[in-house]
Design an enzyme around this catalytic site. Sequence first.
Site, PDB file in Angstrom:
ATOM      1  N   ASP A  13       0.812  -1.227   0.000  1.00  0.00           N
ATOM      2  CA  ASP A  13       0.000   0.000   0.000  1.00  0.00           C
ATOM      3  C   ASP A  13       0.841   1.271   0.000  1.00  0.00           C
ATOM      4  O   ASP A  13       0.425   2.302   0.518  1.00  0.00           O
ATOM      5  CB  ASP A  13      -0.970   0.044   1.206  1.00  0.00           C
ATOM      6  CG  ASP A  13      -1.759  -1.229   1.327  1.00  0.00           C
ATOM      7  OD1 ASP A  13      -2.294  -1.679   0.308  1.00  0.00           O
ATOM      8  OD2 ASP A  13      -1.827  -1.787   2.443  1.00  0.00           O
ATOM      9  N   LYS A  16       2.178   2.195  -5.035  1.00  0.00           N
ATOM     10  CA  LYS A  16       2.867   1.683  -6.225  1.00  0.00           C
ATOM     11  C   LYS A  16       2.060   1.936  -7.492  1.00  0.00           C
ATOM     12  O   LYS A  16       2.615   2.259  -8.531  1.00  0.00           O
ATOM     13  CB  LYS A  16       3.111   0.170  -6.105  1.00  0.00           C
ATOM     14  CG  LYS A  16       4.075  -0.212  -5.024  1.00  0.00           C
ATOM     15  CD  LYS A  16       4.260  -1.714  -4.962  1.00  0.00           C
ATOM     16  CE  LYS A  16       3.026  -2.457  -4.511  1.00  0.00           C
ATOM     17  NZ  LYS A  16       2.575  -2.187  -3.142  1.00  0.00           N
ATOM     18  N   GLY A  40      -4.322  -4.336  -4.531  1.00  0.00           N
ATOM     19  CA  GLY A  40      -5.279  -3.303  -4.909  1.00  0.00           C
ATOM     20  C   GLY A  40      -4.521  -2.063  -5.297  1.00  0.00           C
ATOM     21  O   GLY A  40      -3.791  -1.502  -4.488  1.00  0.00           O
ATOM     22  N   HIS A  41      -4.623  -1.688  -6.550  1.00  0.00           N
ATOM     23  CA  HIS A  41      -3.933  -0.487  -7.018  1.00  0.00           C
ATOM     24  C   HIS A  41      -4.957   0.544  -7.443  1.00  0.00           C
ATOM     25  O   HIS A  41      -5.851   0.245  -8.228  1.00  0.00           O
ATOM     26  CB  HIS A  41      -3.060  -0.809  -8.233  1.00  0.00           C
ATOM     27  CG  HIS A  41      -1.837  -1.581  -7.885  1.00  0.00           C
ATOM     28  ND1 HIS A  41      -1.059  -2.197  -8.820  1.00  0.00           N
ATOM     29  CD2 HIS A  41      -1.254  -1.813  -6.697  1.00  0.00           C
ATOM     30  CE1 HIS A  41      -0.043  -2.793  -8.216  1.00  0.00           C
ATOM     31  NE2 HIS A  41      -0.147  -2.579  -6.927  1.00  0.00           N
ATOM     32  N   GLN A 223       1.872  -5.944  -3.364  1.00  0.00           N
ATOM     33  CA  GLN A 223       2.232  -6.079  -1.936  1.00  0.00           C
ATOM     34  C   GLN A 223       3.535  -5.329  -1.623  1.00  0.00           C
ATOM     35  O   GLN A 223       3.850  -4.364  -2.289  1.00  0.00           O
ATOM     36  CB  GLN A 223       2.321  -7.548  -1.506  1.00  0.00           C
ATOM     37  CG  GLN A 223       0.975  -8.247  -1.462  1.00  0.00           C
ATOM     38  CD  GLN A 223       0.571  -8.864  -2.779  1.00  0.00           C
ATOM     39  OE1 GLN A 223       1.391  -9.436  -3.475  1.00  0.00           O
ATOM     40  NE2 GLN A 223      -0.683  -8.756  -3.139  1.00  0.00           N
TER      41      GLN A 223
HETATM   42  P1  IMP Z   1      -2.987 -12.823   1.484  1.00  0.00           P
HETATM   43  O1  IMP Z   1      -2.037 -12.265   0.486  1.00  0.00           O
HETATM   44  O2  IMP Z   1      -4.427 -12.565   1.138  1.00  0.00           O
HETATM   45  O3  IMP Z   1      -2.710 -14.267   1.803  1.00  0.00           O
HETATM   46  O4  IMP Z   1      -2.754 -12.037   2.867  1.00  0.00           O
HETATM   47  C1  IMP Z   1      -1.548 -12.188   3.617  1.00  0.00           C
HETATM   48  C2  IMP Z   1      -1.126 -10.868   4.220  1.00  0.00           C
HETATM   49  O5  IMP Z   1      -0.721  -9.984   3.190  1.00  0.00           O
HETATM   50  C3  IMP Z   1      -2.225 -10.140   4.997  1.00  0.00           C
HETATM   51  O6  IMP Z   1      -1.626  -9.460   6.085  1.00  0.00           O
HETATM   52  C4  IMP Z   1      -2.753  -9.150   3.994  1.00  0.00           C
HETATM   53  O7  IMP Z   1      -3.363  -8.043   4.610  1.00  0.00           O
HETATM   54  C5  IMP Z   1      -1.463  -8.771   3.280  1.00  0.00           C
HETATM   55  N1  IMP Z   1      -1.678  -8.286   1.911  1.00  0.00           N
HETATM   56  C6  IMP Z   1      -1.965  -9.006   0.825  1.00  0.00           C
HETATM   57  N2  IMP Z   1      -2.055  -8.214  -0.253  1.00  0.00           N
HETATM   58  C7  IMP Z   1      -1.800  -6.978   0.151  1.00  0.00           C
HETATM   59  C8  IMP Z   1      -1.697  -5.722  -0.510  1.00  0.00           C
HETATM   60  O8  IMP Z   1      -1.845  -5.590  -1.735  1.00  0.00           O
HETATM   61  N3  IMP Z   1      -1.401  -4.658   0.276  1.00  0.00           N
HETATM   62  C9  IMP Z   1      -1.177  -4.765   1.612  1.00  0.00           C
HETATM   63  N4  IMP Z   1      -1.253  -5.911   2.258  1.00  0.00           N
HETATM   64  C10 IMP Z   1      -1.554  -7.016   1.549  1.00  0.00           C
END
Ligand code: IMP
Length: 429
Positions: A13, A16, A40-41, A223
């Site tokens: 977040d 990017k 999420g972008h 991420q």
């Molecule tokens: P998952 O990727 O859904 O398995 O989530 C694993 C961890 O990564 C959790 O803490 C999510 O909140 C975090 N996470 C996954 N995608 C994002 C992102 O795009 N931005 C911020 N955190 C993310």
Amino acid sequence: MPSVVIVGAQWGDEGKGKIIDYLAGESNMVVRAQGGNNAGHTVIVKDRKYTFHLLPSGVLYPDKVNIIGNGVAFDPEGFLTEIKKLEDNGFSAGNIRIDQRAHVIFPYHKRIDALEEESRGEEKIGTTRKGIGPCYMDKIQRSGIRVEDLIDPEVLKERLALQVPRKNRILEKIYEAEGYDMEVLYQQYREYGQQIKRFVTDTTKLTHEALQAGEKVLFEGAQGTLLDLDLGTYPYVTSSHPTAGGFPVGAGIGPNKIEEILGIVKAYTTRVGLGPFPTELQDATGDAIRTKGKEFGTTTGRARRCGWLDLVMLKYTARVNGLTGISLMLLDVLSGFESLKICVGYEIEGEKTTDFPASLKKLGKAKPIYQTLPGWSQDLSSITNFQDLPQEAKEYMEFIEQYLEIPIKIVSIGPGREQTIVREEIYRR
Ligand code: IMP
């Protein structure tokens, strides 16, 4: 071979999407190599907001090739929904390509993701419940179903005939939940396969050819570094490699093909989900940052945890990524604070350190050692020239550059494309 990797240098977040969109304008190709629609972008163009989860951020430009690489966890349902939205908004999906080798997310992955989170209770990771972890688990276990299987009805049937009973046993026996009807799932996913077929190819070849031809290729990270499966704050991480090293594997290119590694850094720190966060501010200052920075998740809508900038963490993420430059985001959010704190060390059980610990227990005990810098009151959002930024804002950035020994090449002072100050061109050629 002009190529740039964009990585989130914190917990995701970092903004990017905006920089990727900005650089996409001068790129020929935009490549995603890991994660899926857990990302999420948000991109704002001419006051309109566009949100992408799985689609590469270059899709708003008609002439760019957008690649969903082999390392991505591919959700066909999510993809088709995003494509529809894109086309409804008057954009074309014609330049999107999906790699044959990408692994497919099925409904049982999403259900297992949610059930596993619930069964962890207090120990839950806080996943997006998009099925990312369970999909990669199947990949690692060598039982996953790939895009090339999805588009071949015969193979899909064979693969699902093996997988669905196995998943149903897990769902019913471990989670005491309902399983799936193999035939219903097959019909639904066979249809998705036929709908996405036109996008599917060997993208590793396309990317290689683009690089060989001297085209500008932008590798788009989702991420952030601290969510990296190996290098992040495990187990509070995602199941892929959002670090620079993840790109060669996830896009099928040689590591020597990467020229520039740009770290996207928020001017402060945020985190969603659980896990230690040394500079977290659970007070009015944290609330003020959250409100001003609109720190609520793009994918889940969750309020993000907010805190001061942490240079101990950034020194680590800069190192493990091999950052060659920084894009400092949301600097405008810091306007109006009398003074600003930057974390320059940790005190852990009475000992001072500037190393970012691997142990979560230690990180949980880390008390930040702060350097206080003067704040500024001016609104930065309409400044177009670096020189016109307040002296205190320049000092804040100089401090970061000196500590990290990495230049800040881009400064972002608002969500719009025009609110971007470029100090040094990112594509070297
Ligand atoms: P998952 O990727 O859904 O398995 O989530 C694993 C961890 O990564 C959790 O803490 C999510 O909140 C975090 N996470 C996954 N995608 C994002 C992102 O795009 N931005 C911020 N955190 C993310």
